[in-house]
Design an enzyme around this catalytic site. Structure first.
Site, short mmCIF file in Angstrom:
data_model
loop_
_atom_site.label_atom_id
_atom_site.label_comp_id
_atom_site.label_asym_id
_atom_site.label_seq_id
_atom_site.Cartn_x
_atom_site.Cartn_y
_atom_site.Cartn_z
N SER A 1 14.42 2.21 -1.63
CA SER A 1 14.22 3.29 -0.66
C SER A 1 15.47 3.68 0.11
CB SER A 1 13.12 2.89 0.32
OG SER A 1 13.48 1.71 0.99
N HIS B 1 7.90 4.10 -3.97
CA HIS B 1 8.75 5.30 -3.92
C HIS B 1 8.90 5.93 -5.31
CE1 HIS B 1 10.19 5.64 0.21
NE2 HIS B 1 10.22 4.33 0.26
N LYS C 1 2.52 7.65 0.35
CA LYS C 1 3.76 8.42 0.16
C LYS C 1 3.44 9.66 -0.70
CE LYS C 1 7.04 4.88 1.40
NZ LYS C 1 6.72 3.44 1.32
C1 LIG Z 1 6.40 2.22 2.02
C2 LIG Z 1 6.48 1.01 1.23
C3 LIG Z 1 5.52 0.00 1.37
C4 LIG Z 1 4.45 0.05 2.41
O1 LIG Z 1 3.43 0.90 2.04
P1 LIG Z 1 2.21 1.13 3.04
O2 LIG Z 1 1.10 1.56 2.18
O3 LIG Z 1 2.66 2.18 4.01
O4 LIG Z 1 1.95 -0.17 3.71
C5 LIG Z 1 5.61 -1.10 0.54
N1 LIG Z 1 6.59 -1.21 -0.37
C6 LIG Z 1 7.53 -0.26 -0.53
C7 LIG Z 1 8.59 -0.43 -1.56
C8 LIG Z 1 7.51 0.87 0.27
O5 LIG Z 1 8.45 1.80 0.13
#
Ligand SMILES: *Cc1c(COP(=O)(O)O)cnc(C)c1O
Length: 415
Positions: free
Chosen positions: A190, A218, A249
């Site tokens: 990320s 991501h 996301k």
């Molecule tokens: C955003 C993210 C998470 C967390 O996801 P949520 O559903 O918001 O808890 C976990 N792992 C990665 C790699 C992320 O980018």
């Protein structure tokens, strides 16, 4: 009184420490649905400003899509607001099972289990599967929620240098006598926007009889020809044992996550994963919304194709403007500024120009690697990106960093 002045002073002093480091987080209020353009109060309470959003995880532009909203309403009307139960007592509706099936189909796995979030999926999965006789070998840049999940598990923990396959192989060799080995990686990282070398990872996993864990938060929805994720991009569909991902996301952006993969692994999670057993079920509104998202992304690749075009345009535009970006192919495009204060000043000036993006610096990224992370969306139209490019160029000129080398910028502003 238990919360005495002494106690209050301890926390006040700690908060002052955080303020002094300059990394005190201040929230901005978004006074609109999530989209390519948003109304922002920054700081909260100040006048609202309409800006182009360059920092959402809304990769496919589905967070406020009318069909998703309509589906969410349907969920509300037919299955209610909330379930007031964890999954295994009375929190599993027919639509939860349908969503798990659809995710399985989309991710190309054997089975899927929903969690309240991907953070919860990562918190629960390792402990449910592994014990002292096993080892977890993680890329050093994996997401914080994976680090936390590993901490909750009694298996041995080890790491390999970021995307360094030679180092990973050494670690696999070192741990060849363990009962189980798991290689742990993000699909798309990320902060840098680079992809894990998943084809090489699978090769090593086969050679050393290791499982592969992939967090594709991501990537799910837009990486790979039909958006299934990093495993599709690297042509290793069906070869990843454990995939975790988020619905928060690209896939609608509300909340919810899952573990998807080998059916025994998913069943182990149903039996043992604590966030699944002890935290409330995903709300019906979100389940119906997510089902519509999967329907939309399965019907056509239009949105991920548009995102890819936007990404190409943006990467090329920034480079031609003379800014330094992290090379890659994902819609996460970091503009490198190296100096922490410069990253904050730059972001402030962008905001004045009507562009909303965030400057990151240590400890979120390594020292001397401060940057503005930009993120593309299929919701961006060409005029958004052109305006944003103009703003980056204008602000870049102001700070005299266009067509400069990394060393020249560091010489001028320090690390
Ligand atoms: C955003 C993210 C998470 C967390 O996801 P949520 O559903 O918001 O808890 C976990 N792992 C990665 C790699 C992320 O980018």
């Amino acid at each position: 009184m238990s919360y005495s002045e002494d106690v209050r002073n301890i926390f006040t002093a700690e908060l002052d420490n955080i303020r002094e480091t300059g990394i005190f987080k201040e929230e901005r209020a978004i006074c609109a649905p999530q989209d390519s353009e948003i109304e922002v109060e920054f700081p909260i309470g100040s006048e609202q400003k309409r800006v182009i959003n360059m920092c959402a995880n809304n990769y496919l532009g589905l967070s406020s899509h009318p069909d998703v909203i309509k589906a969410a309403h349907k969920g509300l009307d037919h299955r209610g607001y909330g379930m007031s139960s964890v999954r295994f007592i009375c929190g599993t509706q027919d639509i939860h099972k349908t969503l798990e099936e659809k995710l399985t189909e989309f991710l190309g796995t054997e089975d899927t289990i929903l969690f309240p979030s991907c953070m919860d999926a990562n918190a629960g999965v390792f402990e449910a599967l592994l014990s002292e006789e096993d080892v977890m070998i993680a890329d050093r840049l994996v997401h914080a929620s994976i680090v936390d999940g590993m901490r909750l598990c009694s298996a041995q923990r080890d790491t390999y240098k970021h995307s360094d396959m030679g180092h990973l192989e050494k670690k696999l060799e070192l741990h060849k006598d363990k009962r189980l080995r798991v290689i742990i990686t993000d699909g798309s990282f990320s902060m840098d926007g680079d992809l894990a070398k998943l084809d090489k990872i699978v090769e090593l996993a086969e050679k050393y009889n290791s499982m592969v864990f992939l967090d594709d938060s991501h990537a799910s929805g837009f990486i790979g020809k039909t958006g299934r994720g990093t495993h599709e991009h690297f042509n290793v569909l069906g070869k990843i044992d454990i995939i975790t991902t988020t619905l928060g996301k690209a896939l609608g952006g509300a909340s919810g996550g899952c573990v998807s993969g080998r059916k025994e692994i998913v069943e182990m999670c149903r039996q043992k994963a604590r966030p699944y057993l002890f935290s409330n079920t995903v709300a019906p509104v979100i389940v119906e919304g997510a089902l519509e998202v999967l329907n939309l992304v399965s019907k056509t690749t239009e949105r991920r194709d548009k995102l890819e075009k936007n990404t190409e345009f943006w990467r090329k535009g920034l480079t031609e403007a003379g800014l330094i970006i992290k090379e890659g192919e994902t819609p996460i495009v970091p503009v490198m500024l190296f100096n922490a204060k410069l990253s904050q000043d730059f972001a402030k000036d962008l905001y004045t120009e009507g562009i909303y993006a965030i400057g990151f610096f240590f400890p979120v990224v390594p020292k001397g690697q401060a940057r503005i992370r930009t993120q593309l969306s299929a919701a961006h139209e060409m005029h958004h990106l052109e305006k944003a490019l103009d703003a980056f160029t204008k602000v870049g000129k102001k700070y005299d960093i266009l067509n400069r080398t990394k060393q020249e910028i560091i010489d001028k502003y320090g690390m």
